[in-house]
Design an enzyme around this catalytic site. Structure first.
Site: not given
Ligand code: RB5
Length: 145
Positions: A100, A134-135, A67, A111, A72, A69, A11, A138
């Site tokens: 994993h 195993r991953h 973005c 930021r 989002g 943070t 963004d 999962r």
């Protein structure tokens, strides 16, 4: 084996870091497609996440979403069936997200993450293989909601 396709989008808050990572990856001769935006004018992250996720699913490709943070973009991307997107702030997370979780999308927080660390996160993410075993069991369980 062919190198998987690679896409990047952001963004407005992630625009500058996107441009830095494009230069970094192109310098390393990595073919990467920029899905926008083309400037740092206000841009809605869910629209860019949607566009990039469609390309990832169509081409079994890898992606980078940025973005302010990273939150989002990661929430929006993970709403798409079959997408595993990982918000990473540390190289350990970027490596584990591939080994994993078989994450196909790296989400970055512009930021909080300076360009040198962002470049390192991208390099680690793109180099680490999925370990399977195993991953695999999962990640299959994730879709059993
Ligand atoms: C934009 O101001 C900011 O909200 C966005 O970049 C992102 O951090 C949202 O999660």
């Amino acid at each position: 084996m062919d190198t998987p396709a690679l896409f990047i989008a952001s963004d407005h808050a992630g625009f500058s870091l996107k441009q830095d990572l494009l230069a970094h990856l192109r310098e390393k001769s990595r073919n990467i497609q920029d899905l926008g935006p083309a400037s740092d004018l206000s841009a809605d992250y869910p629209d860019y996440a949607r566009t990039l996720c469609a390309r990832i699913l169509a081409a079994n490709a890898f992606g980078i979403l940025i973005c302010g943070t990273g939150i989002g973009m990661s929430i929006a991307a993970n709403r798409h069936q079959g997408i595993r997107a990982a918000l990473c702030l540390h190289e350990f997370q970027a490596e584990a997200a591939r080994r994993h979780n078989d994450a196909k999308i790296l989400c970055l927080a512009a930021r909080l993450t300076a360009p040198p660390l962002a470049r390192a996160l991208v390099d680690v993410f793109l180099a680490a293989p999925f370990e399977g075993g195993r991953h695999q069991r999962r990640i299959a369980l994730i879709d059993q909601v």
